[in-house]
Every structure is written in C-alpha cells, then in structure tokens.
Design a protein around this motif. Sequence first.
Motif, PDB file in Angstrom:
ATOM      1  N   VAL A   3       0.839  -1.187   0.000  1.00 24.78           N
ATOM      2  CA  VAL A   3       0.000   0.000   0.000  1.00 24.78           C
ATOM      3  C   VAL A   3       0.880   1.246   0.000  1.00 24.78           C
ATOM      4  CG1 VAL A   3      -1.773   1.265   1.269  1.00 24.78           C
ATOM      5  CG2 VAL A   3      -1.780  -1.227   1.280  1.00 24.78           C
ATOM      6  N   GLU A   4       0.568   2.168  -0.895  1.00 26.11           N
ATOM      7  CA  GLU A   4       1.242   3.460  -0.896  1.00 26.11           C
ATOM      8  C   GLU A   4       0.288   4.469  -0.283  1.00 26.11           C
ATOM      9  OE1 GLU A   4       3.261   6.721  -3.911  1.00 26.11           O
ATOM     10  OE2 GLU A   4       2.353   4.919  -4.742  1.00 26.11           O
ATOM     11  N   ARG A   5       0.731   5.040   0.823  1.00 22.17           N
ATOM     12  CA  ARG A   5      -0.101   6.039   1.506  1.00 22.17           C
ATOM     13  C   ARG A   5       0.592   7.391   1.394  1.00 22.17           C
ATOM     14  NH1 ARG A   5      -1.608   6.068   7.845  1.00 22.17           N
ATOM     15  NH2 ARG A   5       0.554   6.678   7.915  1.00 22.17           N
ATOM     16  N   ILE A   6      -0.076   8.334   0.750  1.00 23.75           N
ATOM     17  CA  ILE A   6       0.484   9.655   0.502  1.00 23.75           C
ATOM     18  C   ILE A   6      -0.109  10.647   1.501  1.00 23.75           C
ATOM     19  CG2 ILE A   6       0.654  11.521  -1.197  1.00 23.75           C
ATOM     20  CD1 ILE A   6       0.493   9.273  -3.351  1.00 23.75           C
ATOM     21  N   ASP A  23      -8.456   9.625   0.460  1.00 23.92           N
ATOM     22  CA  ASP A  23      -7.524   8.599  -0.012  1.00 23.92           C
ATOM     23  C   ASP A  23      -6.518   8.202   1.065  1.00 23.92           C
ATOM     24  OD1 ASP A  23      -8.677   8.218  -2.487  1.00 23.92           O
ATOM     25  OD2 ASP A  23      -7.359   9.634  -3.510  1.00 23.92           O
ATOM     26  N   PHE A  24      -6.080   9.154   1.857  1.00 25.71           N
ATOM     27  CA  PHE A  24      -5.168   8.862   2.966  1.00 25.71           C
ATOM     28  C   PHE A  24      -5.815   7.869   3.929  1.00 25.71           C
ATOM     29  CE2 PHE A  24      -3.742   9.736   7.307  1.00 25.71           C
ATOM     30  CZ  PHE A  24      -2.364   9.607   7.189  1.00 25.71           C
ATOM     31  N   HIS A  25      -7.069   8.112   4.269  1.00 28.20           N
ATOM     32  CA  HIS A  25      -7.757   7.215   5.209  1.00 28.20           C
ATOM     33  C   HIS A  25      -8.066   5.853   4.586  1.00 28.20           C
ATOM     34  CE1 HIS A  25      -8.046   9.508   8.845  1.00 28.20           C
ATOM     35  NE2 HIS A  25      -8.350  10.587   8.140  1.00 28.20           N
ATOM     36  N   ARG A  26      -8.366   5.829   3.304  1.00 29.54           N
ATOM     37  CA  ARG A  26      -8.549   4.548   2.626  1.00 29.54           C
ATOM     38  C   ARG A  26      -7.264   3.738   2.708  1.00 29.54           C
ATOM     39  NH1 ARG A  26     -11.434   7.506  -2.504  1.00 29.54           N
ATOM     40  NH2 ARG A  26     -13.616   7.005  -2.030  1.00 29.54           N
ATOM     41  N   ALA A  27      -6.142   4.377   2.417  1.00 31.40           N
ATOM     42  CA  ALA A  27      -4.847   3.691   2.447  1.00 31.40           C
ATOM     43  C   ALA A  27      -4.467   3.285   3.871  1.00 31.40           C
ATOM     44  CB  ALA A  27      -3.769   4.583   1.833  1.00 31.40           C
ATOM     45  N   THR A  28      -4.871   4.075   4.850  1.00 34.46           N
ATOM     46  CA  THR A  28      -4.569   3.729   6.242  1.00 34.46           C
ATOM     47  C   THR A  28      -5.221   2.406   6.617  1.00 34.46           C
ATOM     48  OG1 THR A  28      -4.305   6.046   6.876  1.00 34.46           O
ATOM     49  CG2 THR A  28      -4.818   4.493   8.648  1.00 34.46           C
ATOM     50  N   LEU A  29      -6.475   2.218   6.254  1.00 30.36           N
ATOM     51  CA  LEU A  29      -7.123   0.943   6.557  1.00 30.36           C
ATOM     52  C   LEU A  29      -6.410  -0.200   5.849  1.00 30.36           C
ATOM     53  CD1 LEU A  29      -9.273  -0.756   7.923  1.00 30.36           C
ATOM     54  CD2 LEU A  29     -10.842  -0.162   6.044  1.00 30.36           C
ATOM     55  N   ALA A  30      -6.027   0.009   4.609  1.00 32.80           N
ATOM     56  CA  ALA A  30      -5.314  -1.036   3.870  1.00 32.80           C
ATOM     57  C   ALA A  30      -3.992  -1.386   4.557  1.00 32.80           C
ATOM     58  CB  ALA A  30      -5.082  -0.605   2.426  1.00 32.80           C
ATOM     59  N   THR A  31      -3.261  -0.387   5.064  1.00 29.42           N
ATOM     60  CA  THR A  31      -1.980  -0.679   5.728  1.00 29.42           C
ATOM     61  C   THR A  31      -2.190  -1.454   7.018  1.00 29.42           C
ATOM     62  OG1 THR A  31      -1.891   1.425   6.938  1.00 29.42           O
ATOM     63  CG2 THR A  31      -0.836   1.366   4.768  1.00 29.42           C
ATOM     64  N   GLY A 168       0.742   2.625  15.212  1.00 29.80           N
ATOM     65  CA  GLY A 168       1.182   3.728  14.350  1.00 29.80           C
ATOM     66  C   GLY A 168       0.024   4.355  13.635  1.00 29.80           C
ATOM     67  N   ASP A 169       0.367   5.325  12.782  1.00 30.37           N
ATOM     68  CA  ASP A 169      -0.641   6.066  12.036  1.00 30.37           C
ATOM     69  C   ASP A 169      -1.456   5.150  11.157  1.00 30.37           C
ATOM     70  OD1 ASP A 169       0.305   8.340  13.190  1.00 30.37           O
ATOM     71  OD2 ASP A 169       1.506   8.947  11.472  1.00 30.37           O
TER      72      ASP A 169
END
Length: 169
Positions: A3-6, A23-31, A168-169
């Motif tokens: 996952v790339e979180r920007i 998109d940041f929050h979408r990627a956070t769940l994926a991470t 973590g975040d």
Amino acid sequence: MTVERIEPPTIAGEREMLETWLDFHRATLATKCEGLDDAQLRTASAPPSNLTLFGLVRHMAEVERGWFRRVLVGEDAGPIYYTEEDRDGDFHPGPEATFEEAYATWQAEIERARELAAGRELDEVGTGKHRSGEEFNLRWIYVHMIEEYARHNGHADLLREAVDGVTGD
C-alpha cells in the motif's frame, strides 16, 4: 499487497484537500491489514465485540457503495454482504469468505466512487436518497466518508495491535 499512503498536502484547495484526506484514510485501513494472514484478519480485539479487520474492509466496501453509487448517483446497487436477515452481515464474514475477494471488492468500490465523483461540483446534490430520505451534496459525502474511515481506522489500530503489536498512524 503493498500500500502506498500519501500524506495530504497542508495547503490545497477544498476539493483536493477532501479527496486526498479520503484517499489517505482509505490507504490507512489497507496498511492496517497489510502482511496479515486469514486468522489474523479474523481476530477480534475486545470480546464480546466481533469486530475484525476483515469485517471492516467488507463494511467499508458497503459504505463506499452506499454513499457514492446509491446516494450520489441514484444507482440501484444492492448490498454486497449484508442482508435483511443480517443487517451487519458485512461485519460477519463466514468461513467460506476470503479476504482477497473482500479487498478486491473494496478496491473496486473505491475506484467506482472516484469515477462517479469526478467532474461533479462539491455543491451538487446526489440524485439518490439515503435510507433516511434525506438528500446530500458531494461535499457532505466526502466529509462523512473521511469521518467514517477515521473512526474505523481507530478501531483498526486496536485490532492490529491486538494481533501482532503493530501500532502507528
């Protein structure tokens, strides 16, 4: 899955800010799900709660579908995982359910949401109705989606920490 979180920009226009935070929050769940096996993805952190990372991914697929497909554009998009008999079915993946399918479905709903929102004004009112009967504009939907992910990402933090100690975040 990698996952790339920007990080969202600190200075941007309203639309860019809303879209990048979503998109940041979408990627956070994926991470939070990254690198876990099936048993770990199905682990609840705080009994009697049965909330799991697997269930959260399925739930967010339903949420993306509901707000963008049903409310924003009025599409007759039925539920993916829940039923009339089990309104929380998204949170209850059965033994035959796979995380790979749930993740792919969630990502497809995110892509569809992006397509449906593209080119629309933030003040544009959706052509569909929420189950409450109320109408919502795209700005409200974006803000609500950020709130929904932020809340569930807090749950995901606790779930992941219970599984393997990662924080973590």
